[in-house]
Write a protein that holds these residues in place. Structure first.
Motif, PDB file in Angstrom:
ATOM      1  N   LEU A  25      -7.826   7.048  -3.488  1.00  0.00           N
ATOM      2  CA  LEU A  25      -8.091   5.635  -2.709  1.00  0.00           C
ATOM      3  C   LEU A  25      -8.276   5.955  -1.497  1.00  0.00           C
ATOM      4  O   LEU A  25      -9.412   5.509  -0.862  1.00  0.00           O
ATOM      5  N   LEU A  26      -7.480   6.717  -0.696  1.00  0.00           N
ATOM      6  CA  LEU A  26      -7.846   7.219   0.525  1.00  0.00           C
ATOM      7  C   LEU A  26      -9.098   7.961   0.877  1.00  0.00           C
ATOM      8  O   LEU A  26      -9.923   7.599   1.904  1.00  0.00           O
ATOM      9  N   TYR A  29     -12.135   5.780   0.604  1.00  0.00           N
ATOM     10  CA  TYR A  29     -12.161   4.844   2.031  1.00  0.00           C
ATOM     11  C   TYR A  29     -12.648   5.860   2.945  1.00  0.00           C
ATOM     12  O   TYR A  29     -12.804   5.373   4.058  1.00  0.00           O
ATOM     13  N   LYS A  56     -13.295  -0.113   8.218  1.00  0.00           N
ATOM     14  CA  LYS A  56     -13.043  -0.162   6.672  1.00  0.00           C
ATOM     15  C   LYS A  56     -11.356  -0.139   6.492  1.00  0.00           C
ATOM     16  O   LYS A  56     -10.980  -0.696   5.366  1.00  0.00           O
ATOM     17  N   LEU A  57     -10.700   0.542   7.227  1.00  0.00           N
ATOM     18  CA  LEU A  57      -9.180   0.849   7.216  1.00  0.00           C
ATOM     19  C   LEU A  57      -8.474  -0.589   7.109  1.00  0.00           C
ATOM     20  O   LEU A  57      -7.686  -0.395   6.363  1.00  0.00           O
ATOM     21  N   THR A  59      -9.128  -3.043   5.360  1.00  0.00           N
ATOM     22  CA  THR A  59      -8.979  -3.721   3.879  1.00  0.00           C
ATOM     23  C   THR A  59      -8.187  -2.764   3.269  1.00  0.00           C
ATOM     24  O   THR A  59      -8.060  -3.282   1.943  1.00  0.00           O
ATOM     25  N   LEU A  60      -7.798  -1.731   3.417  1.00  0.00           N
ATOM     26  CA  LEU A  60      -6.794  -1.129   2.581  1.00  0.00           C
ATOM     27  C   LEU A  60      -5.515  -1.721   2.218  1.00  0.00           C
ATOM     28  O   LEU A  60      -5.103  -1.516   1.048  1.00  0.00           O
ATOM     29  N   LYS A  61      -5.063  -2.425   3.165  1.00  0.00           N
ATOM     30  CA  LYS A  61      -3.869  -3.473   2.868  1.00  0.00           C
ATOM     31  C   LYS A  61      -4.075  -4.468   1.525  1.00  0.00           C
ATOM     32  O   LYS A  61      -3.268  -5.092   1.113  1.00  0.00           O
ATOM     33  N   GLU A  63      -5.616  -3.368  -0.929  1.00  0.00           N
ATOM     34  CA  GLU A  63      -5.531  -2.570  -2.562  1.00  0.00           C
ATOM     35  C   GLU A  63      -4.050  -2.472  -3.084  1.00  0.00           C
ATOM     36  O   GLU A  63      -3.160  -2.324  -2.224  1.00  0.00           O
ATOM     37  N   MET A  66      -2.051   0.546  -2.797  1.00  0.00           N
ATOM     38  CA  MET A  66      -1.453   0.564  -1.313  1.00  0.00           C
ATOM     39  C   MET A  66      -0.273  -0.124  -1.189  1.00  0.00           C
ATOM     40  O   MET A  66       0.732   0.357  -0.637  1.00  0.00           O
TER      41      MET A  66
END
Length: 97
Positions: A25-26, A29, A56-57, A59-61, A63, A66
């Motif tokens: 996932l990382l 991104y 874009k980071l 929007t990681l929250k 996922e 995550m």
């Protein structure tokens, strides 16, 4: 970020190895050169990473993997209500290319 007292060994254990689906996932991104450092005297964690698209980071929250990772880590570090690590953005004051 802030690690709870006495949790350094557990923190290292949980990152070695990191979940393959989280690493994927990382990378999806655009994250690379990701390191986390620990100040053993204060239990402060300091993370440094490169991101192809830093915006874009945020929007990681959203996922699921995550969120699952944050829930897994919440018992050994200080977290926000959504279990994300409590962190303080730092101002860059010097950079040498």
């Amino acid at each position: 970020m802030q690690l709870n007292e006495g949790q350094a060994a557990e923190y290292k254990k949980r990152h070695n190895p990191i979940w393959p689906e989280l690493a994927a996932l990382l990378k999806d991104y655009g994250i690379s050169d990701y390191s986390i450092f620990l100040d053993n005297e204060t239990n402060t964690l300091f993370a440094v990473l490169s991101a192809e698209v830093p915006e874009k980071l945020e929007t990681l929250k959203t996922e699921e993997i995550m969120k699952k990772w944050w829930t897994y880590m919440r018992d050994i570090m200080q977290t926000n209500e959504d279990h994300s690590p409590l962190s303080i953005p730092l101002e860059e004051v010097f950079y040498l290319l």
